[in-house]
Scaffold this motif. Structure first.
Motif, short mmCIF file in Angstrom:
data_model
loop_
_atom_site.label_atom_id
_atom_site.label_comp_id
_atom_site.label_asym_id
_atom_site.label_seq_id
_atom_site.Cartn_x
_atom_site.Cartn_y
_atom_site.Cartn_z
N THR A 183 0.89 -1.26 0.05
CA THR A 183 -0.19 0.00 -0.04
C THR A 183 0.99 1.23 -0.08
OG1 THR A 183 -0.18 -0.08 2.45
CG2 THR A 183 -1.93 -1.17 1.31
N GLY A 184 2.39 1.17 -0.01
CA GLY A 184 3.07 2.27 0.41
C GLY A 184 4.41 1.76 0.02
N LEU A 185 5.27 2.71 -0.32
CA LEU A 185 6.78 2.46 -0.51
C LEU A 185 7.68 3.61 -0.27
CD1 LEU A 185 6.77 0.63 -4.04
CD2 LEU A 185 7.58 -0.36 -1.76
N VAL A 186 8.67 3.45 0.49
CA VAL A 186 9.47 4.60 0.79
C VAL A 186 10.91 4.28 0.78
CG1 VAL A 186 8.60 4.29 3.12
CG2 VAL A 186 10.15 6.44 2.56
N GLU A 187 11.80 5.04 0.15
CA GLU A 187 13.28 4.47 -0.07
C GLU A 187 13.94 4.97 1.21
OE1 GLU A 187 14.70 2.26 -2.39
OE2 GLU A 187 16.97 2.80 -1.75
N LYS A 188 14.88 4.26 1.71
CA LYS A 188 15.78 4.77 2.87
C LYS A 188 14.99 5.72 3.77
CE LYS A 188 19.84 3.26 0.31
NZ LYS A 188 19.22 3.15 -1.05
N PRO A 189 13.97 5.10 4.52
CA PRO A 189 13.39 6.00 5.56
C PRO A 189 14.06 6.07 6.62
CG PRO A 189 12.10 4.03 5.55
CD PRO A 189 13.40 3.71 4.53
N ARG A 190 13.98 7.24 7.55
CA ARG A 190 14.43 7.15 8.92
C ARG A 190 13.86 6.08 9.59
NH1 ARG A 190 15.04 13.21 10.68
NH2 ARG A 190 14.00 12.31 12.55
#
Ligand code: G1P
Length: 295
Positions: A191-198
């Protein structure tokens, strides 16, 4: 009367291999890091074997300067083969390196603008069909292989698929991370994707582990993709924009993953694979036990 048309098969795979391999210097000064061997096969060979097991026919290498050894490796070595034949040596050891003419294409990534940009460099060869991506640093070992498992899932759900695995929460900031939706067996809705999150902002500890099946529309998204994490054009950001437009699932791989982008991971992979190989497992186990006993 007419049956539902089968999904377009996954025939092509992109291997982004233009990276400089600085973590393995000086070993990678004159040879591509993808050519470093795990025992007697270069790292890239494991990814290519996994692709062929999954039915992929055409390999697209996104290369750069100093990377031609990768293309050479999958070419026919006429002098070598002729000499081996003359000496009555078996040629089957070269079988995995035989790629039919036309089934290996190399395109150049002229500037290191990130993984998303590398994939976009292959757009003309990928054309208008779904395709796979392999990050060869991520060594995936299992039966079936990771991509085969993903292709089987693709036949059921279509759309876009990525392989995921769980890592300790403190490691998430080195990877692409998914926001998971409904889970059914080894398939999880993305449902979501994030690159190199904190670490505190990561939506889960399920990371993208270097295998993808994507629809060709991602190329049009990449075309307009702005700079993301680390100042690079990120594939993860482009994929995030496809969620909601097309089905998007994560596959939890049933086998083992080794991070060959790190030195310790490379050693782990070498040992683990040696211990699985019938031709050397006993000898290597004895060596490992002796070394450990010596402290
Ligand atoms: C890339 C991807 C990332 C993925 C990782 C797997 O990151 O951008 O989403 O989790 O590979 O190894 P990189 O390792 O190039 O920083």
């Amino acid at each position: 009367m007419s049956e539902i048309s089968p999904r377009k098969p996954i025939r092509k795979a992109v291997f982004p291999v233009a990276g400089l391999g600085t973590r393995f210097l000086p070993a990678t000064k004159a040879i591509p890091k993808e050519m470093l061997p795990i025992i007697d096969r270069p790292l890239i060979q494991y990814a290519v074997d996994e692709a062929r097991e999954a039915g992929i026919e055409q390999l697209i290498f996104v290369t750069g300067r100093g990377k031609t050894a990768i293309v050479e490796h999958f070419d026919m070595a006429f002098e070598l083969e002729t000499t081996m034949k003359d000496r009555e040596k078996a040629l089957d050891v070269l079988e995995p390196t035989r790629i039919q003419p036309g089934n290996l294409v190399a395109v150049r990534q002229q500037v290191p603008l990130g993984l998303g940009h590398a994939i976009w460099c292959a757009r003309a060869i990928v054309g208008d069909e779904p395709f796979a991506i392999f990050l060869p640093d991520e060594l995936m070992i299992g039966t079936p292989g990771c991509m085969k498992q993903m292709v089987e899932a693709y036949e059921k759900v279509g759309g876009n698929l990525i392989s995921v695995l769980e890592v300790p929460q403190e490691e998430v900031s080195s990877y692409g991370v998914i926001a998971p939706g409904k889970r059914e067996g080894d398939l999880t809705e993305v449902t979501g994707l994030v690159e190199k999150p904190r670490r505190e902002e990561a939506p889960s500890n399920l990371i993208i582990s270097g295998r993808y099946i994507l629809q060709p529309e991602v190329m049009r998204v990449l075309e307009k993709q702005s700079i993301g994490a680390g100042g690079e054009i990120q594939l993860t950001d482009a994929m995030a924009q496809m969620i909601g437009q097309q089905p998007f699932h994560a596959v939890t791989f049933g086998g083992k993953r080794y991070d060959c982008g790190s030195k310790a991971g490379f050693v782990e992979a070498t040992l683990a694979i040696a211990l699985q190989r019938e031709d050397m497992a006993d000898e290597v186990r004895a060596i490992a036990q002796r070394l450990l006993a010596e402290g």
